[in-house]
Design a protein around this motif. Structure first.
Motif, PDB file in Angstrom:
ATOM      1  N   ILE A  40      31.016  41.999  45.032  1.00 37.90           N
ATOM      2  CA  ILE A  40      32.473  42.016  44.883  1.00 37.90           C
ATOM      3  C   ILE A  40      33.056  40.651  45.232  1.00 37.90           C
ATOM      4  O   ILE A  40      33.948  40.144  44.542  1.00 37.90           O
ATOM      5  CB  ILE A  40      33.096  43.134  45.749  1.00 37.90           C
ATOM      6  CG1 ILE A  40      32.646  44.504  45.246  1.00 37.90           C
ATOM      7  CG2 ILE A  40      34.606  43.042  45.785  1.00 37.90           C
ATOM      8  CD1 ILE A  40      33.068  44.815  43.830  1.00 37.90           C
ATOM      9  N   TRP A  41      32.551  40.042  46.307  1.00 32.65           N
ATOM     10  CA  TRP A  41      33.057  38.722  46.701  1.00 32.65           C
ATOM     11  C   TRP A  41      32.762  37.681  45.620  1.00 32.65           C
ATOM     12  O   TRP A  41      33.594  36.826  45.319  1.00 32.65           O
ATOM     13  CB  TRP A  41      32.455  38.300  48.035  1.00 32.65           C
ATOM     14  CG  TRP A  41      32.970  36.979  48.508  1.00 32.65           C
ATOM     15  CD1 TRP A  41      32.312  35.789  48.512  1.00 32.65           C
ATOM     16  CD2 TRP A  41      34.276  36.701  49.003  1.00 32.65           C
ATOM     17  NE1 TRP A  41      33.108  34.799  48.995  1.00 32.65           N
ATOM     18  CE2 TRP A  41      34.340  35.333  49.308  1.00 32.65           C
ATOM     19  CE3 TRP A  41      35.395  37.483  49.224  1.00 32.65           C
ATOM     20  CZ2 TRP A  41      35.468  34.727  49.811  1.00 32.65           C
ATOM     21  CZ3 TRP A  41      36.518  36.867  49.737  1.00 32.65           C
ATOM     22  CH2 TRP A  41      36.556  35.513  50.022  1.00 32.65           C
ATOM     23  N   ILE A  67      35.642  35.494  43.810  1.00 31.92           N
ATOM     24  CA  ILE A  67      35.638  34.036  43.787  1.00 31.92           C
ATOM     25  C   ILE A  67      35.624  33.531  42.341  1.00 31.92           C
ATOM     26  O   ILE A  67      36.238  32.516  42.015  1.00 31.92           O
ATOM     27  CB  ILE A  67      34.423  33.482  44.572  1.00 31.92           C
ATOM     28  CG1 ILE A  67      34.550  33.808  46.039  1.00 31.92           C
ATOM     29  CG2 ILE A  67      34.274  31.980  44.380  1.00 31.92           C
ATOM     30  CD1 ILE A  67      35.734  33.176  46.727  1.00 31.92           C
ATOM     31  N   GLY A  68      34.932  34.243  41.449  1.00 30.52           N
ATOM     32  CA  GLY A  68      34.859  33.836  40.050  1.00 30.52           C
ATOM     33  C   GLY A  68      36.119  34.110  39.267  1.00 30.52           C
ATOM     34  O   GLY A  68      36.245  33.692  38.122  1.00 30.52           O
ATOM     35  N   LYS A  76      41.507  38.336  38.450  1.00 33.28           N
ATOM     36  CA  LYS A  76      42.681  37.637  37.904  1.00 33.28           C
ATOM     37  C   LYS A  76      42.622  37.570  36.379  1.00 33.28           C
ATOM     38  O   LYS A  76      43.355  36.824  35.761  1.00 33.28           O
ATOM     39  CB  LYS A  76      42.767  36.223  38.481  1.00 33.28           C
ATOM     40  CG  LYS A  76      43.031  36.196  39.962  1.00 33.28           C
ATOM     41  CD  LYS A  76      43.096  34.779  40.471  1.00 33.28           C
ATOM     42  CE  LYS A  76      43.314  34.793  41.976  1.00 33.28           C
ATOM     43  NZ  LYS A  76      43.310  33.435  42.522  1.00 33.28           N
ATOM     44  N   GLY A  77      41.707  38.316  35.769  1.00 29.95           N
ATOM     45  CA  GLY A  77      41.652  38.387  34.319  1.00 29.95           C
ATOM     46  C   GLY A  77      40.524  37.629  33.668  1.00 29.95           C
ATOM     47  O   GLY A  77      40.405  37.634  32.450  1.00 29.95           O
ATOM     48  N   VAL A  78      39.680  36.974  34.437  1.00 26.67           N
ATOM     49  CA  VAL A  78      38.539  36.256  33.863  1.00 26.67           C
ATOM     50  C   VAL A  78      37.498  37.292  33.427  1.00 26.67           C
ATOM     51  O   VAL A  78      37.255  38.262  34.137  1.00 26.67           O
ATOM     52  CB  VAL A  78      37.938  35.266  34.899  1.00 26.67           C
ATOM     53  CG1 VAL A  78      36.699  34.591  34.354  1.00 26.67           C
ATOM     54  CG2 VAL A  78      38.972  34.252  35.332  1.00 26.67           C
ATOM     55  N   LEU A  97      29.735  32.099  37.266  1.00 26.12           N
ATOM     56  CA  LEU A  97      30.208  30.950  38.020  1.00 26.12           C
ATOM     57  C   LEU A  97      29.492  30.796  39.364  1.00 26.12           C
ATOM     58  O   LEU A  97      29.230  29.698  39.814  1.00 26.12           O
ATOM     59  CB  LEU A  97      31.724  31.048  38.263  1.00 26.12           C
ATOM     60  CG  LEU A  97      32.606  30.819  37.038  1.00 26.12           C
ATOM     61  CD1 LEU A  97      34.059  31.053  37.407  1.00 26.12           C
ATOM     62  CD2 LEU A  97      32.403  29.418  36.497  1.00 26.12           C
ATOM     63  N   ASN A  98      29.171  31.891  39.984  1.00 25.58           N
ATOM     64  CA  ASN A  98      28.537  31.879  41.311  1.00 25.58           C
ATOM     65  C   ASN A  98      27.191  32.580  41.304  1.00 25.58           C
ATOM     66  O   ASN A  98      26.756  33.100  42.322  1.00 25.58           O
ATOM     67  CB  ASN A  98      29.443  32.578  42.328  1.00 25.58           C
ATOM     68  CG  ASN A  98      30.781  31.913  42.449  1.00 25.58           C
ATOM     69  OD1 ASN A  98      30.860  30.689  42.471  1.00 25.58           O
ATOM     70  ND2 ASN A  98      31.826  32.715  42.511  1.00 25.58           N
TER      71      ASN A  98
END
Length: 148
Positions: free
Chosen positions: A50-51, A55-56, A60-62, A70-71
């Motif tokens: 979840i974290w 962070i990715g 927020k809609g990504v 990303l991570n």
């Protein structure tokens, strides 16, 4: 390797959690730590994923795949470390179960075998001692552990 981990699990499961054994053996502390880890690691795995999504930017809609990618390396490293902790504990219990007894433990092992009318092995291991202690806890009062 699987057989060693299974032997470590059996040794951990069979080890008695007696207060008299705390100052002498580390098994009680490690067994309690392993029980705690078995309860704590699944939520930590979930929170790590979840974290990583947070962070990715997933919330927020990504898109999911992009947010996870990303991570990805850091997330996989964290998941690997969290998953290896119980395996390391089981391997520690395996190594401990095949450890030969020191002289003082051998004396206790032989006297316990004599009290229980069992034959003792010439080169006993911690597993042999654990079996005799469990049998002694069933047949004798707990005071016999004070001799350690």
């Amino acid at each position: 390797m699987i057989k060693k981990l299974k032997a470590g699990y059996i040794y951990m499961k069979d080890w008695p959690l007696e207060d008299y054994l705390n100052p002498v053996f580390a098994e009680n502390r490690v067994k309690k730590s392993m029980n705690f880890a078995n309860k704590a690691i699944p939520p930590l795995l979930f929170l790590t994923i979840i974290w990583s999504l947070f962070i990715g930017g997933y919330f927020k809609g990504v898109p999911f795949i992009y947010a996870l990618s990303l991570n990805l390396e850091a997330t996989l490293a964290c998941l690997f470390v969290l998953c290896i902790i119980p395996i390391q504990g089981l391997y520690w219990f395996y190594r401990r179960s095949v450890t030969p007894l020191n002289e003082k433990q051998q004396v206790f092992y032989r006297t316990l075998c004599k009290k229980l009318d069992h034959t003792f092995t010439l080169m006993p291991t911690m597993r042999d001692l654990e079996v005799e202690i469990n049998y002694g806890l069933k047949k004798l009062p707990k005071d016999f552990l004070k001799e350690l």
